[in-house]
Design an enzyme around this catalytic site. Structure first.
Site: not given
Ligand SMILES: NC(=O)c1ccc[n+]([C@@H]2O[C@H](COP(=O)([O-])OP(=O)(O)OC[C@H]3O[C@@H](n4cnc5c(N)ncnc54)[C@H](OP(=O)(O)O)[C@@H]3O)[C@@H](O)[C@H]2O)c1
Length: 253
Positions: A13, A15, A17, A19, A137, A150
């Site tokens: 993950g 691509t 955010g 990651g 989280s 979640y």
């Molecule tokens: N942002 C927040 O405020 C927040 C807060 C607490 C926890 N988190 C956690 O932190 C992590 C990153 O969050 P983020 O906000 O950076 O998320 P994000 O921008 O949506 O990035 C998620 C990454 O995971 C990939 N992904 C999603 N579903 C997938 C699948 N089934 N198989 C392979 N790749 C997949 C996406 O790629 P594609 O787009 O190509 O699917 C993307 O590269 C997540 O685990 C999220 O639950 C986020």
């Protein structure tokens, strides 16, 4: 010599955010990096942004065949793994009473089952003395409304990461987690967020967070890489990167 020179890193993950933030810091530090994602457009954008030296692989974490194929690709592209970051995650809001079985299954399939079996399949490639970092989280401690499923998915990840930390002690592999609060990413970790709800989510997050603001991708990436490489006497831990939200820090007496 660069900080991560000679290191082989895989980001599940990566691509966009958080990651992607970790990937970019790894690349800047001289690591060889392979990242995964699912959405073709996002994969293409990552390829364009990162250049040909970074392996960008389409692998749906919820699909066991993709995970099998991923292990083969990692083996031939990197030969092994020194740092594995399991960042993949998605969420859908719904009050407890309105959660559908389909939504429950979608979140558990990616966040929990996907994370679990990705690590199980890649583990033979992880070098002794390497490390694994999961993204959990702040919801693991906040009890945030609308996030029951979640939160369950991420609590499970924390649980099995701790058992894995014990089981991997003999191989010197450390296993830790970062627990972000509100962090500014394209999706904010929520699937199907509109610009309007995203702005509202940010506003609510900034208000609720004791530091009075949301976090940045760079701040999360620093914590991930500290656990990944710097925290050599730490395993089984979950580090909050949440502006004090999880602990409920407050200046009032
Ligand atoms: N942002 C927040 O405020 C927040 C807060 C607490 C926890 N988190 C956690 O932190 C992590 C990153 O969050 P983020 O906000 O950076 O998320 P994000 O921008 O949506 O990035 C998620 C990454 O995971 C990939 N992904 C999603 N579903 C997938 C699948 N089934 N198989 C392979 N790749 C997949 C996406 O790629 P594609 O787009 O190509 O699917 C993307 O590269 C997540 O685990 C999220 O639950 C986020």
């Amino acid at each position: 010599m660069s900080e991560y020179s000679g290191k082989r890193a895989v980001v599940i993950g990566g691509t966009h955010g958080m990651g992607l933030g970790v990937v970019e810091d790894l690349v800047a530090g001289g690591a060889r990096v392979l990242l995964t994602g699912r959405n073709e457009k996002n994969l293409e954008e990552a390829r364009g942004r990162l250049g040909p030296d970074v392996h960008v692989v389409r692998a749906d974490a919820a699909d066991r065949a993709d995970t099998e194929a991923l292990a083969e690709i990692v083996g031939s592209a990197l030969g092994g793994i020194d740092f594995l970051h399991v960042n993949v995650g998605t969420s859908e809001f719904s009050p407890f009473t309105e959660v559908t079985e389909e939504s429950y299954d979608r979140m558990f399939a990616v966040n929990t089952k996907g994370a679990f079996f990705t690590v199980q399949r890649l583990l033979p490639l992880v070098a002794d003395g390497g490390s694994i970092v999961f993204t959990t989280s702040v919801t693991n401690v906040t009890g945030s409304p609308g996030m029951s499923v979640y939160t369950g998915t991420k609590a499970a990840v924390l649980g099995f990461s701790r058992v894995l930390a014990s089981e991997l002690l003999p191989r010197g592999i450390r296993v830790n987690s970062v627990a972000p609060g509100f962090v500014d990413t394209p999706s904010m970790g929520v699937s199907g967020l509109t610009e309007e709800t995203r702005a509202e989510f940010m506003r609510v997050g900034d208000e609720a967070t004791p530091m009075g603001r949301h976090g940045t991708v760079a701040e999360v990436a620093r914590a991930v890489l500290f656990l990944g490489f710097g925290a050599t006497f730490t395993s089984g831990a979950e580090i909050p990167v949440d502006g004090g939200l999880g602990l409920g820090l407050s200046t009032s007496l």
